[in-house]
Write an enzyme that holds these catalytic residues in place. Structure first.
Site, short mmCIF file in Angstrom:
data_model
loop_
_atom_site.label_atom_id
_atom_site.label_comp_id
_atom_site.label_asym_id
_atom_site.label_seq_id
_atom_site.Cartn_x
_atom_site.Cartn_y
_atom_site.Cartn_z
N CYS A 1 -3.14 0.39 -19.68
CA CYS A 1 -2.92 1.25 -18.52
C CYS A 1 -1.98 0.66 -17.47
O CYS A 1 -1.89 1.16 -16.37
CB CYS A 1 -4.25 1.62 -17.87
SG CYS A 1 -5.13 0.23 -17.16
N HIS B 1 0.83 -1.20 0.00
CA HIS B 1 0.00 0.00 0.00
C HIS B 1 0.86 1.24 0.00
O HIS B 1 0.54 2.22 -0.66
CB HIS B 1 -0.89 0.02 1.24
CG HIS B 1 -1.78 -1.17 1.31
ND1 HIS B 1 -2.41 -1.56 2.44
CD2 HIS B 1 -2.12 -2.05 0.35
CE1 HIS B 1 -3.10 -2.65 2.19
NE2 HIS B 1 -2.93 -2.96 0.94
C1 PEP Z 1 -2.73 -3.55 -14.03
O1 PEP Z 1 -2.92 -4.67 -13.53
O2 PEP Z 1 -2.00 -3.35 -15.02
C2 PEP Z 1 -3.38 -2.37 -13.46
C3 PEP Z 1 -3.33 -1.20 -14.06
O3 PEP Z 1 -4.00 -2.51 -12.27
P1 PEP Z 1 -3.24 -2.62 -10.86
O4 PEP Z 1 -1.78 -2.32 -11.11
O5 PEP Z 1 -3.90 -1.64 -9.98
O6 PEP Z 1 -3.49 -4.03 -10.49
#
Ligand code: PEP
Ligand code: MG
Length: 749
Positions: free
Chosen positions: A679, A366
């Site tokens: 993303c 976190h």
């Molecule tokens: C991912 O898994 O690429 C993502 C953007 O989500 P997180 O990093 O929050 O799991």
């Protein structure tokens, strides 16, 4: 010797040591006197003190009984010989016949061969290794338990004195002064960026000015009073309504149990009877817990020892009135050092910090999520920097490569400043591109968005040149509280986020918890493999109350304007359809209640499992938009845990297999006419971003600081040419396209 006699003898020795250490004069003379007093009191022919000259080398610094010529000459590496073994394990070693012990190292210059009985105890302070105290005797016997215990108490006093600089104060005795020399720590970079500043210890070490007591009765009373106070605090915390039910309460219950443990208190009282002050007795127990913690792999035991450690800290703060909340002001350019830190505490410091270094922590913790959201360079797994650093020390943090330089040499600082200046220079160059589109030389337009997770991120939106927020991670508001946030609070926050974004779109991802993101108020699922467990949309669909509440908050915040909602971790189409139904129900509910609705609602899915590359065409056309969560997609594609240092860098994003997977997903989205973005973290790396664009990806979402470098590169290259390079590598079956892409970019970008 009776117990009382041993106690008074021990107290006398400790008082003599204290007086010796407080006396003016050369530090070498003080050390020599100490060995003399200890040998005399214990009745052994030899007493020697070995101290660390650097983290790997122990040096004989004073001796009674061994040859004087060996002092400052005899050196051992950590783990070498019996002395090195005591230092490494942090545990006493007691043997009637030293030369027969495995690992014994013959040191003829000391003349020790005539003293076979050997007892060595570590000189350490809260697990921090400072040296080894040894007594030896001609008579081949084992030392008794009382003698071991007594010598440990003596070592504790020496450790406190070393901390106060009693051994190295005044003129030099050839030993480097502790907390003075430059030290480098190698950790793991968890958030890029370089920073220079001054150390700010999250939990400054408590300084014990007098480890020796003159009045055991009084010290016992002080200890008992402090323990009673600790117990009352814990009881109040437990009875407090605010703590709620669940795990936090369980933790506090365990604390209370430990704080009431008779054996814990009894051991500390025994230490006091032998002459330690209450503070030193607490620290001695804490040191023991730390050593056991380091040596244990059992997660349950480790947790209990952590609890004990934390309790000892609280007790020390009560006894000394030192520690947190002392009102000291943050230094300029503070760089926070902590063993670990929770997201809420880190958020409290906020953007005041220039950098963060954690002894523990992990890339996906976190704290790392918060540091990333705040764009603060972060290094995790940095070893024992907390015991080496002092408040105000100069420090350099390099989050790109995971290096920390404490009290750096001038040459290192100069090179580091060059690096920071170059980065600032580049940022200036990128700022000039802010209002220009990311169009490649062959005329392809790529939309660049930013990732966010906090209100504090929003000011970067307009400065970065992003076309909107492509991923707003909503879990931080849940992670940093002690209970589920209220709908009204969430709606207020989402409204402010949208107000700040103005005309630019914000894609809100619904709560993605589970896996490594565990809510403090949620019962932990004892899952063997949480990343593949009950997380994200799975949890949302099973525990609908929270998802409904969040969707209502989003609908209210977006009244009268566009709302983009994205559901995380969709592994099969039915999950998206079910989530969408819940959203439709909330829309109807809001309408029935007479609330204004958004002017437009767009619903997207995050593709984070390879299964979605094979979803039926109907799925692709049913979504308003799609986004590839590359961090998760990659870990599941290669079956390589993104949290596991041993494997997380093992597979290359630019391997032909992964690129073919991405190309397949892009082509399917294109065929359905559904916009798709990427993303994950890779979108912010220029080489990867260019490669994705050449594969056909037209939208990328990344950290704000990456937008400049990515745009800069995209505007200089011909994507159709890069696509040919990719195809050629794939046709040739190279293991990774990285060399070909890097090479081509160097020539063309
Ligand atoms: C991912 O898994 O690429 C993502 C953007 O989500 P997180 O990093 O929050 O799991
Ligand atoms: Mg993910």
């Amino acid at each position: 010797m009776s117990g009382d006699l041993a106690e008074s003898e021990s107290r006398k020795l400790l008082q003599r040591l204290r007086d010796t250490l407080a006396a003016p004069g050369r530090s070498q003379d003080r050390l020599d006197n100490i060995t003399h007093h200890i040998a005399d009191s214990i009745g052994s022919e030899v007493c020697s003190i070995y101290l660390f000259r650097d983290p790997d080398t122990l040096e004989l610094c004073a001796t009674e009984g061994l040859r004087a010529e060996a002092v400052h000459r005899t050196r051992l590496r950590l783990g070498e010989g019996l002395v090195g073994r005591v230092a490494r394990t942090g545990r006493p070693l007691n043997t009637p016949n030293a030369p027969s012990e495995p690992g014994f190292r013959f040191m003829p210059e000391t003349g020790e061969e005539v003293y076979p009985a050997f007892l060595g105890v570590p000189i350490q302070r809260v697990g921090e290794k400072l040296g080894v105290l040894v007594v030896q005797s001609r008579n081949a016997r084992l030392f008794s338990d009382d003698e071991i215990y007594g010598l440990e108490v003596v070592a504790m006093v020496l450790a406190e004195m070393a901390e106060l600089g009693s051994f190295s104060g005044g003129e030099s005795n050839g030993m480097p002064r502790r907390h003075r020399f430059p030290t480098m720590f190698r950790g793991t970079g968890a958030q890029d960026g370089a920073a220079e500043g001054q150390v700010w210890l999250h939990e400054p070490r408590v300084v014990i000015t007098n480890p020796v007591n003159d009045d055991p009765q009084r010290e016992r009373a002080r200890l008992n009073e402090a323990v009673a106070m600790l117990r009352t605090t814990l009881d109040t915390m437990l009875s407090d309504e605010g703590i709620g039910a669940g795990d936090h309460k369980d933790i506090m219950e365990t604390y209370r149990m430990l704080a009431h443990s008779r054996s814990w208190l009894r051991r500390m009282e025994e230490d006091i009877d032998l002459g330690l002050s209450a503070e030193a007795a607490v620290e001695k127990e804490q040191s023991h817990a730390r050593v056991r913690l380091e040596g244990s792999a059992d997660p349950y035991l480790r947790e209990r020892l952590h609890d004990l450690d934390d309790l000892a800290n609280r007790l020390l703060r009560i006894l000394t009135g030192q520690g947190r909340d002392t009102g000291a002001a943050l230094p300029e350019n503070p760089i926070l050092i902590a063993r670990n830190i929770g997201p809420a505490e880190l958020l409290e410091y906020g953007r005041k910090l220039r950098g963060v270094v954690l002894e523990e922590g992990s890339v996906g913790s976190h704290a790392a999520i918060v540091a990333r959201a705040l764009s603060i360079p972060l290094v995790v797994n940095a070893g024992r920097i907390g015991s080496e650093a002092l408040n105000g020390d100069a420090i350099l943090v390099d989050g790109d490569v995971g290096l920390v330089h404490l009290r750096p040499e001038d040459s290192v600082a100069v090179a580091f400043r060059d690096k920071i200046a170059m980065q600032a220079e580049a940022q200036k160059r990128y700022a000039g591109l802010r209002n220009l589109p990311a169009v490649s030389t062959d005329g392809t337009r790529i939309e660049l968005y930013m990732n966010a997770g906090l209100m504090a991120d929003l000011p970067s939106l307009h400065g970065s040149g992003a076309e909107g927020v492509g991923l707003f991670r909503t879990e931080l508001q849940f992670l940093t509280r002690t209970r589920v946030p209220k709908r009204g609070d969430l709606a207020g926050l989402y409204r402010r986020v949208m107000d700040n974004a103005g005309d630019l779109p914000v894609v809100f991802r619904t709560l993605d918890i589970g896996s490594d993101k565990v809510l403090p108020y949620m019962k932990p699922q004892d899952e063997p493999n949480p990343a593949m467990g009950w997380r994200a949309i799975r949890l949302g669909l099973d525990k609908r109350g929270v998802l409904r509440m969040q969707l209502q908050a989003l609908l209210r915040a977006a009244a009268g304007r566009a709302l983009h909602v994205m559901f995380p971790f969709i592994a099969e189409p039915a999950e998206l359809y079910a989530a969408r139904r819940i959203l439709d129900e909330q829309i109807e509910r809001e309408r029935a209640m007479g609330h204004d609705l958004p002017s437009l609602i767009r619903v997207g899915a995050m593709l984070e499992t390879p299964s979605m590359a094979f979803a039926p065409p109907a799925f692709f056309s049913s979504c308003d938009f799609l986004s590839i969560g590359g961090n998760d997609l990659k870990q599941f594609f290669f079956a390589a845990d993104r949290e596991n240092e041993a494997v997380r860098r093992r597979y290359d994003t630019l391997s032909p297999s992964f690129l073919l997977l991405l190309r397949q997903i892009i082509e399917r989205a294109d065929a359905a006419g559904t916009p798709i973005s990427f993303c994950g973290e890779d979108a912010g790396r220029p080489i990867e971003a260019a490669t994705f664009a050449a594969l056909g990806m037209r939208r990328l979402s990344m950290r704000p600081a990456s937008i400049g470098p990515v745009k800069h590169l995209l505007r200089r290259i011909d994507l159709s040419e890069l696509a040919k390079v990719l195809q050629q590598g794939i046709d040739e079956g190279v293991p990774t396209l990285r060399p070909a892409v890097t090479d081509w970019l160097a020539r063309n970008g």
